[in-house]
Design an enzyme around this catalytic site. Structure first.
Site, short mmCIF file in Angstrom:
data_model
loop_
_atom_site.label_atom_id
_atom_site.label_comp_id
_atom_site.label_asym_id
_atom_site.label_seq_id
_atom_site.Cartn_x
_atom_site.Cartn_y
_atom_site.Cartn_z
N HIS A 8 51.67 39.40 39.15
CA HIS A 8 51.65 38.92 37.76
C HIS A 8 52.02 40.04 36.79
CE1 HIS A 8 50.22 35.09 38.85
NE2 HIS A 8 48.96 35.15 38.48
N TYR A 33 39.63 35.95 31.83
CA TYR A 33 40.44 35.29 32.85
C TYR A 33 41.88 35.75 32.65
CZ TYR A 33 36.47 32.27 33.98
OH TYR A 33 35.25 31.81 34.38
N GLU A 34 42.63 35.84 33.74
CA GLU A 34 43.95 36.46 33.63
C GLU A 34 44.90 35.65 32.76
OE1 GLU A 34 45.13 36.83 37.71
OE2 GLU A 34 45.85 34.77 37.83
N SER A 35 44.53 34.42 32.45
CA SER A 35 45.34 33.62 31.54
C SER A 35 45.31 34.16 30.11
CB SER A 35 44.85 32.17 31.54
OG SER A 35 43.46 32.12 31.26
N GLY A 36 44.49 35.16 29.85
CA GLY A 36 44.50 35.77 28.52
C GLY A 36 43.30 35.44 27.66
#
Lengths: 281, 261, 281, 261
Positions: free
Chosen positions: A103, B50-53
């Site tokens: 990512h 969370y890696e979604s921001g």
């Protein structure tokens, strides 16, 4: 900026052999656009996306793709993408070349693309076999400290397709919520097509909000529900049960093909697609 | 005392390792349950990323995906994904990263890429995602993974994410700035790295689990720490909080999605 | 995060010899913090800022600085910074080392600093004598295309001081409007001190707004009007007439010194500073 | 016809070079006046970007600084400064960049750094700011600068921003991706680069200005284009629009600032 139907936008901007990013990190995934690419029978696409999910599984399973640049290919919270797996493990329906990253690496590559730098860099790919597996992961030496820093080539898709909550009539596009690397993917592309939930006279005022200005947008297509079964914050929620059902639908090639023929190839547009699911539920 | 399952105990054991105010980079599944259990019990000030921001998110129900709307709705702020990885994770601002995998080896290295050779895998797994950089940059990582000889392997098919590499300090030479795996939480107990060799050894067992069971589940000759402990079973509060969280989650996910007309 | 008075925050976080960035691009300039640094008599600072303006002119004129990393040092829309000029042209009150860049270069350096990369890169410094004047402008070769790309060392100040509209009691800081490279400068620093117009129980909800989370903030100081004569969007406007008057105030050393003694050294804090200007107007 | 000043004519001449829909990276002072005059007359769809990060701004009054609140209030959006430079300017998305300077040479190279040697200047100027990258990456640049032999010089004391470098195509080898200076708008007329040498030559005079006057104001032997033109004086609409803009600006800037209590 052109205001087009989704059919027109895909016909004009997504051509056989093109490098195409349908970005969306769980949220605002351009499902309707992916289905239209399948309906129009595009072939030999180089698909790009951090998290290829169901819509990429569908495109790969329907034979649209020859190459995939990605960093995580699964059904989030559910498991495997069976069509992606079959393409990689058995070359069916076609072999799929992989350009595999992390990512953080993909994010750096999109940022570099948006900035028209030739490469992105990160403290990344440390101790991973990905470096040996992918010749497109290299390194640069810091000209000040001598450290070696991982480098990835910039991503500049021929076309990026995004989904957003709204655009105004001039083509300014506003999105909010989880935005992943969509803006960078959009700005990195040679052409940018955006499907939107609604088209309004004037965007809501929001000084520091996320806007893609009209002069960086190639085409806007009005497509309500265009992210379904993913979601559009403030418009509708994620259909988590569909994601769970997809596991069974896609597990074998025959069932997958039948589902695609009924719901995607057998429908003229996204409105009909959504209606066909209502019937099936 | 309430009856409990090993899955529940894994979640509880992981939650107990977290402290109030710690900054966690959360993955989906067991880690998400563990982090939110900690938040709802002893660590109300935990910061969940969370890696979604989504930063500082406080979901009422567990997300199915890493980017459910609930995470954005309850976050302090939502930033683009490149920033989460560059300005927060890579910058060393994350205390704890959670990782899962298909395979782990005795040095805590992880495989989530392929079973079999990379070019012609027998099983193509989802891939790296955020894991290699979480593994490199979080100040410490917790790995959560059920144990079988197929998942706890003597040699990985592919090294996706660095643990202690070959052990004996080799990680420190790699450019990885974080401390590496502090614990592997599995379904019989917890493995932690030995001081010098950095090889994982059994340091804690769940109530009712045995070292024999652990050895049978691990595909390499498992070392047992001299001062191993037995973990207290889940408390009533832990069990009831976790079950209520799962019940809310099931209820929320059962609502059909209504598209705007 | 600590909630401190501005005096305490400067005493704790800004030490003699430190590398200090008071960022602010026209908007949200931390004037009050700069004045407090002058009051506390800091020396040998390495000042960093894209656009050193009046408050840096004041700090330099009062002998706080030994080095300046910058890209544009003027009084915007008015002219020169006379104290900065005298330091560079005549070494008064002290010689000032310059580490001179372009805006794009400084921005890349802050971004690299925030990401803890050792350098930033850009397609920049093309055909400019700055490359010869500053040995800290170098280049890297793209490992994919062979192109040479300009490189600058990351900026990681010991402390960055920002001004923002508001913080909540936990120390989450929200700013809006023109934000320059403030967020990057803040995240690049080892310590981050923020003065704010107001402290609230809960920040206004704004999903994608610009927030510095409490755990990256070292200290918050409540300081209404802390950006004056610059401005805080939504709170008060820029005092353009003060910027114009500064040209005369600062033109000669004696007048400058008298003004500083009366309004900065002669006041205990920012509230008194503002009151002293009311009297002077 | 209304009487007009040379300053007004400079602004009008620059405004006329802009077209509806063009994307301009605007500097403070004359460029800002010119861009907004264009917007208020023949180019309502012009997109104005100020380096402070305001995109598509439509100020009612001219900003004194590059980051007045008026610019944010009236913008389509405001982005952080690193993005403006990386994703918009460097990415080649700007049609026109405006530049000023203390010195310009015959190839349109600019100095805004020092007069005298860099290490011991007689006059320290503000410096580069955004100019070198605007000069490199905007598809074309317009330079606005009043002419005297001290500003239009045979050799720059310091080259801050690249024009055509040494001319004769040398810019094309430099890595600069934009087209370079298309026009230098000064207070007697307009200089434009000759086709092959890329040396600036006098191609247009303001009404009432002469080539002799121009030659006297320029510190090198000024070439005169074969097909030079005389520019139409400002129209009544141009003059009245510009004066109204300046009047609104003066009025707005005269309000005392009121701090919140």
């Amino acid at each position: 900026m052109q205001l087009l139907s989704l059919r027109e936008a895909i016909a004009e901007y997504v051509t056989d052999g093109a490098c195409v990013a349908l970005e969306g990190f769980t949220h605002l995934i351009p499902f309707a656009a992916g289905h239209e690419i399948i309906r129009q029978g595009r072939r030999d696409l180089h698909l790009v996306r951090m998290t290829p999910d169901l819509v990429y599984d569908q495109m790969i399973g329907m034979g649209c793709a020859r190459r995939l640049t990605f960093s995580w290919g699964g059904n989030p919270g559910v498991g495997s993408l069976h069509r992606l797996r079959e393409a990689v493990e058995r070359g069916r329906p076609k072999p799929l070349e992989l350009d595999e990253h992390t990512h953080a690496g993909m994010a750096a590559a999109y940022c570099a693309g948006a900035a028209r730098l030739p490469f992105g860099m990160l403290r990344g790919y440390i101790g991973t076999d990905l470096v040996a597996a992918n010749p497109r992961i290299r390194s640069v030496e810091c000209p000040f400290t001598g450290e070696r820093i991982a480098a990835v080539p910039a991503l500049n898709p021929d076309v990026t397709v995004l989904h957003a909550q709204r655009a105004d009539r001039q083509g300014n596009v506003a999105l909010h919520g989880i935005v992943g690397a969509q803006r960078e993917a959009g700005l990195a592309a040679r052409a940018l097509v955006v499907t939107v939930e609604e088209i309004v006279d004037t965007l809501p005022p929001a000084m520091n909000s996320i806007v893609l200005p009209h002069w960086v947008v190639s085409a806007v297509a009005h497509c309500p529900g265009g992210a379904y079964p993913a979601y559009a914050q403030g418009c509708y929620g994620r259909d988590n049960s569909f994601y769970q059902r997809w596991d069974a639908i896609s597990r074998d090639r025959t069932g997958f093909q039948a589902w695609m023929e009924r719901h995607v190839l057998g429908t003229a547009d996204h409105r009909e697609f959504l209606a066909s699911l209502q019937g099936a539920a | 005392m309430t009856a409990w399952t090993r899955d529940e105990m894994m979640t509880v054991a992981a939650a107990r390792l977290l402290w109030d105010g710690c900054v966690c980079f959360v993955g989906i599944g067991l880690p998400s349950a563990a982090c939110n259990l900690a938040r709802l019990t002893h660590a109300p000030g935990i910061v969940l990323i969370y890696e979604s921001g989504t930063i500082g998110t406080r979901p009422d129900v567990l997300p199915l995906s890493i980017g459910d709307g609930e995470l954005a709705d309850t976050a302090s702020c939502v930033v683009p994904l490149p920033e989460i990885f560059a300005y927060y994770l890579q910058a060393g601002r994350v205390d704890v990263g959670f990782l899962g995998a298909a395979q782990v080896d005795r040095f805590g290295n992880l495989n989530s890429t392929v079973i079999g050779p990379y070019e012609s895998p027998s099983t193509r797994l989802p891939g790296a995602g955020g894991a290699p950089e979480i593994a490199a940059h979080a100040r410490q990582t917790f790995v959560m993974l059920k144990a079988t000889p197929r998942s706890f392997v003597p040699a990985l098919d592919f090294r996706t994410s660095a643990g202690f590499l070959e052990g004996h300090g080799s990680r420190a030479l790699s450019g990885a700035r974080g401390g590496g795996p502090r614990a592997v939480i599995t379904d019989f107990g917890i493995l932690t790295p030995a001081a010098v060799s950095q090889e994982l050894e059994l340091s804690a067992l769940f109530a009712g689990a045995t070292a024999e069971e652990a050895r049978a589940a691990v595909g390499w000759p498992l070392l047992v720490a001299e001062e191993g402990e037995t973990l207290a079973p889940p408390s009533d509060v832990e069990v009831s909080t976790l079950r209520a969280l799962h019940a809310r989650t099931r209820e929320a996910h059962s609502h059909p999605v209504r598209l705007p007309a």
